[in-house]
Write an enzyme that holds these catalytic residues in place. Structure first.
Site, PDB file in Angstrom:
ATOM      1  CB  THR A  27     -46.650  64.461   5.654  1.00  0.00           C
ATOM      2  OG1 THR A  27     -47.715  64.715   6.230  1.00  0.00           O
ATOM      3  CG2 THR A  27     -46.695  63.938   4.389  1.00  0.00           C
ATOM      4  CB  THR A  28     -41.440  62.870   5.788  1.00  0.00           C
ATOM      5  OG1 THR A  28     -41.528  64.320   5.466  1.00  0.00           O
ATOM      6  CG2 THR A  28     -40.035  62.356   5.168  1.00  0.00           C
ATOM      7  CG  HIS A  71     -53.978  64.902  11.992  1.00  0.00           C
ATOM      8  ND1 HIS A  71     -52.675  64.592  11.803  1.00  0.00           N
ATOM      9  CD2 HIS A  71     -54.160  65.767  10.769  1.00  0.00           C
ATOM     10  CE1 HIS A  71     -52.019  64.984  10.717  1.00  0.00           C
ATOM     11  NE2 HIS A  71     -52.803  65.860   9.996  1.00  0.00           N
ATOM     12  CB  ALA A  90     -40.855  75.912  12.345  1.00  0.00           C
ATOM     13  CD1 TRP A 135     -55.494  69.097  10.070  1.00  0.00           C
ATOM     14  CD2 TRP A 135     -54.708  70.653  11.258  1.00  0.00           C
ATOM     15  NE1 TRP A 135     -54.208  69.250   9.814  1.00  0.00           N
ATOM     16  CE2 TRP A 135     -53.722  70.426  10.513  1.00  0.00           C
ATOM     17  CE3 TRP A 135     -54.605  71.661  12.237  1.00  0.00           C
ATOM     18  CZ2 TRP A 135     -52.493  70.771  10.450  1.00  0.00           C
ATOM     19  CZ3 TRP A 135     -53.200  72.160  12.134  1.00  0.00           C
ATOM     20  CH2 TRP A 135     -52.220  71.776  11.318  1.00  0.00           C
ATOM     21  CE  LYS A 153     -57.915  55.136   0.982  1.00  0.00           C
ATOM     22  NZ  LYS A 153     -59.129  54.699   1.591  1.00  0.00           N
ATOM     23  CG  MET A 213     -32.482  62.080   2.957  1.00  0.00           C
ATOM     24  SD  MET A 213     -30.671  61.575   3.048  1.00  0.00           S
ATOM     25  CE  MET A 213     -29.674  63.220   2.888  1.00  0.00           C
ATOM     26  CE  LYS A 242     -46.901  71.577   9.646  1.00  0.00           C
ATOM     27  NZ  LYS A 242     -47.032  71.214   8.303  1.00  0.00           N
ATOM     28  CB  THR A 243     -44.540  65.485  14.543  1.00  0.00           C
ATOM     29  OG1 THR A 243     -45.481  64.591  13.932  1.00  0.00           O
ATOM     30  CG2 THR A 243     -45.437  66.222  15.693  1.00  0.00           C
TER      31      THR A 243
END
Length: 413
Positions: free
Chosen positions: A99-100, A149, A322, A202, A123, A315, A95-96
């Site tokens: 992924t993007t 992770h 959140a 997870w 992948k 972007m 959640k940082t």
């Protein structure tokens, strides 16, 4: 009368021609000194260099530094050898925005041989230009090869062996460049709660440390059943074993220093102090880290660190799940208390990040000024003007700028 008129017309034509020729010569001289620094069109990176400069925000001139960092901690300009044995290792904290960013690495970097990303496959194949070996260790290139992770403790002990096995040969000369992203702890915590609320667990993460995984007693679950879907924020905060608490510090620290997940190894207060200082050191020593809240600056620092260019600009998306949570002050304070170590780490990281950005922008502006500054200002000489008189003594006229003089110019700049 006609003869006089003809003479006037010839004189006017000569004056006009003189003005035109003089103007052209002046523009050529001006172009010689100004154009090289300002007219860099046709950049190989897909956009003009002028746009490249305008793409990134101007450093805040009123920014007040909170921590002292020596130049060695601010300077990040690596000689990344993609054709050699260098490997970028992406430590992806939940959640940082990882992924993007991970997709940027495999789909958005301008490379001689781009990563091969095929529809329907999770992948991508990211080979070096000169051989079939990977230059990137991440979720979207090598998968979760060291566990879901995997944290700093796991990656540093796992990555070399995994690559040796994948490439079927031992290599001790590899250079590993670790990178990561951090996020405001309250926003990250709320985002993780929302994710868990939707059914994420997870639970396949290994949490390997000192050669073993934690026992159920060392790491008890916060819920019964297959997942924790539907949990309230209060339930999420009330679990003392919730790994969401101070997740960023735990995943960046060397857990072997505190006995891994054995909470009785050292006193709680000492454990927290060791973890925080270890996380700060590992973050500071990483090749690069970015902040979710500063996408363009993150892009800028990555490009300048590795000398790699992204095809499309990053972007900034602030409308996250959140951000849509309404909280009272007491709840926010409670989340900050549960993530006190993360709050301290993020405060430290944000200051280091801003100082690195300001330092690099200042260096680039200085280099640009030096590039635009003519070392030999234009002056008339006997060869260019037959009426020129030079009263300078011959000894001075033949003098060239010495090395000391050039260094003096550079030092002044």
């Amino acid at each position: 009368m006609n003869l006089l008129t003809g003479r006037n017309m010839v004189e006017r034509s000569s004056k006009f021609l003189f003005i035109v020729v003089g103007s052209v010569l002046f523009m050529l001289i001006l172009y010689q000194y100004v154009a090289p620094g300002m007219m860099n069109f046709g950049s190989p990176h897909g956009y003009m260099l002028e746009d490249d400069a305008d793409l990134f925000p101007t450093p805040d001139p009123h920014y007040v530094k909170k921590y002292y960092f020596p130049i060695r901690d601010l300077e990040r300009s690596l000689d990344f050898e993609i054709k050699g044995d260098d490997v970028i290792v992406f430590l992806h904290i939940q959640k940082t925005g990882g992924t993007t960013f991970g997709r940027h690495l495999v789909q958005n970097v301008r490379l001689e041989v781009p990563c091969d990303c095929r529809p329907g496959q999770k992948k991508c194949t990211c080979y070096r230009p000169n051989r079939k070996e990977t230059w990137l260790f991440s979720r979207f290139s090598t998968g979760w090869s060291c566990g879901l992770h995997a944290d700093w403790t796991e990656l540093t002990n796992c990555v070399p062996g995994v690559l040796n096995k994948k490439e079927s040969r031992m290599k001790n000369q590899r250079k590993f460049y670790y990178i990561t992203l951090l996020r405001d702890p309250v926003s990250r915590y709320l985002s993780e709660w929302r994710h868990v609320q939707r059914g994420a667990t997870w639970k396949t993460s290994l949490h390997m440390c000192d050669g073993r995984t934690p026992t159920p007693e060392e790491l008890p679950p916060c819920y019964e059943g297959t997942d924790w879907s539907g949990c309230t924020l209060q339930q999420f905060m009330d679990c003392p074993y919730n790994l969401a608490n101070n997740r960023q510090v735990r995943m960046l620290a060397d857990l072997s220093l505190v006995g891994c997940y054995n909470m009785s190894f050292i006193p709680e207060k000492k454990r927290a102090q060791v973890l925080l200082e270890s996380a700060k050191k590992n973050l500071r020593d990483m090749a690069f880290f970015g902040l979710t809240e500063y996408q363009r600056k993150t892009q800028y620092l990555f490009e300048r660190t590795f000398h790699l260019k992204f095809i499309r600009p990053f972007m900034q998306y602030n409308s996250t799940r959140a951000a849509g949570v309404d909280l009272d002050n007491d709840t926010v304070q409670r989340i900050e208390e549960l993530n006190d170590l993360d709050m301290q780490l993020y405060d430290y990281a944000r200051d280091l990040f801003q100082q690195r950005y300001m330092y690099k922008r200042q260096l680039e502006r200085r280099e640009q000024r030096l590039k635009n500054q003519p070392l030999f200002p234009f002056r008339r000489t006997p060869s260019s003007d037959p009426n020129f008189r030079d009263d300078t003594p011959e000894s001075e006229a033949s003098r060239l700028p010495t090395e000391d003089y050039m260094n003096h110019i550079i030092n002044r700049w």
